[in-house]
Scaffold this motif. Structure first.
Motif, mmCIF file in Angstrom:
data_model
loop_
_atom_site.group_PDB
_atom_site.id
_atom_site.type_symbol
_atom_site.label_atom_id
_atom_site.label_comp_id
_atom_site.label_asym_id
_atom_site.label_seq_id
_atom_site.Cartn_x
_atom_site.Cartn_y
_atom_site.Cartn_z
ATOM 1 N N ALA A 1 -9.310 2.129 9.335
ATOM 2 C CA ALA A 1 -10.806 1.744 8.231
ATOM 3 C C ALA A 1 -11.311 1.341 10.172
ATOM 4 O O ALA A 1 -11.308 0.377 10.270
ATOM 5 C CB ALA A 1 -11.513 0.723 7.561
ATOM 6 N N GLU B 1 -12.562 3.193 -1.266
ATOM 7 C CA GLU B 1 -11.974 3.154 -0.293
ATOM 8 C C GLU B 1 -11.262 4.372 0.168
ATOM 9 O O GLU B 1 -11.624 4.785 1.207
ATOM 10 C CB GLU B 1 -10.438 2.859 -1.009
ATOM 11 N N ASP B 2 -11.143 5.594 -0.783
ATOM 12 C CA ASP B 2 -10.880 6.621 0.297
ATOM 13 C C ASP B 2 -12.100 7.434 1.471
ATOM 14 O O ASP B 2 -11.368 8.000 2.181
ATOM 15 C CB ASP B 2 -10.216 7.209 -0.767
ATOM 16 N N VAL C 1 -7.977 -2.340 -5.301
ATOM 17 C CA VAL C 1 -8.592 -1.724 -4.530
ATOM 18 C C VAL C 1 -10.070 -1.326 -4.317
ATOM 19 O O VAL C 1 -10.519 -1.220 -5.602
ATOM 20 C CB VAL C 1 -7.100 -0.533 -4.796
ATOM 21 N N HIS C 2 -10.761 -1.596 -3.333
ATOM 22 C CA HIS C 2 -11.911 -0.826 -3.508
ATOM 23 C C HIS C 2 -11.891 0.560 -4.332
ATOM 24 O O HIS C 2 -11.703 1.744 -3.898
ATOM 25 C CB HIS C 2 -12.899 -0.725 -2.080
ATOM 26 N N HIS D 1 -4.407 -1.052 7.634
ATOM 27 C CA HIS D 1 -3.794 -1.384 6.437
ATOM 28 C C HIS D 1 -2.214 -0.483 7.079
ATOM 29 O O HIS D 1 -1.820 0.015 7.045
ATOM 30 C CB HIS D 1 -3.891 -1.036 5.355
ATOM 31 N N TYR E 1 -13.513 5.409 3.028
ATOM 32 C CA TYR E 1 -14.077 4.362 4.262
ATOM 33 C C TYR E 1 -12.738 4.770 5.649
ATOM 34 O O TYR E 1 -12.235 4.404 6.367
ATOM 35 C CB TYR E 1 -13.769 3.373 4.032
ATOM 36 N N ILE E 2 -10.989 4.634 4.032
ATOM 37 C CA ILE E 2 -10.118 4.911 4.945
ATOM 38 C C ILE E 2 -9.109 6.224 4.797
ATOM 39 O O ILE E 2 -9.229 6.611 3.994
ATOM 40 C CB ILE E 2 -9.021 3.889 4.252
ATOM 41 N N ARG F 1 0.706 -1.125 0.202
ATOM 42 C CA ARG F 1 -0.194 -0.254 0.042
ATOM 43 C C ARG F 1 1.033 1.164 -0.040
ATOM 44 O O ARG F 1 2.139 1.389 0.151
ATOM 45 C CB ARG F 1 -0.422 -0.014 1.589
#
Length: 161
Positions: A64, A108-109, A104-105, A81, A111-112, A58
């Protein structure tokens, strides 16, 4: 509430022989339990906050904290992560072929929360993992999370304790 700290890896043969994952997780559990003492909420007394570290490829440490609370198990999941560098970045890194590539979901930005990392500030994997996890756990408490819909947020920075 008590904590539990566990780790899984998307890096083949990581951690290596100079790394005591169990000792690191025990140290971080003790530190997280101290932070949780600030939140003496009767309805959450028998709950567990699970910090799940995932080692992988990453660009930044990712936190998260909006993960679900599992009511039946009385467990709150928080995922962290931890990026593992390659040997071309630091001598204690891994071979690039050891990284398992995952998608990558797309959202994602949302939730993480990313935390910057500077691999070259560390001379070994252990110090890097401990520092990364401490920062991520502090981030969880500073930004807050919910356990069974009850907000948990530190009044003071975790670093100032």
């Amino acid at each position: 509430m008590t904590s539990r700290v566990v780790a899984s890896s998307y890096v083949i043969n990581f951690p290596n022989h100079d790394f005591d994952d169990n000792a690191i997780m025990a140290l971080l559990k003790a530190e997280a339990d101290i932070l949780l003492q600030e939140f003496a909420i009767d309805s959450l007394a028998d709950w567990e906050v699970l910090f799940h570290a995932i080692y992988g490829n990453r660009p930044a440490i990712g936190v998260a904290a909006s993960m679900p609370s599992y009511i039946q198990e009385k467990q709150k999941l928080l995922i962290i992560h931890i990026p593992i560098p390659t040997r071309d970045i630091v001598p204690w890194g891994v071979d690039p072929k050891q990284h398992i590539r995952l998608g990558v979901h797309p959202n994602e930005d949302k939730y993480i929360k990313p935390l910057p990392v500077h691999f070259t500030d560390f001379t070994n994997q252990t110090d890097y993992i401990v520092d990364s996890m401490r920062r991520a756990i502090a981030c969880c408490f500073e930004n807050g999370f919910r356990v069974n819909s009850i907000p948990i947020k530190a009044k003071h920075s975790a670093k100032s304790r």
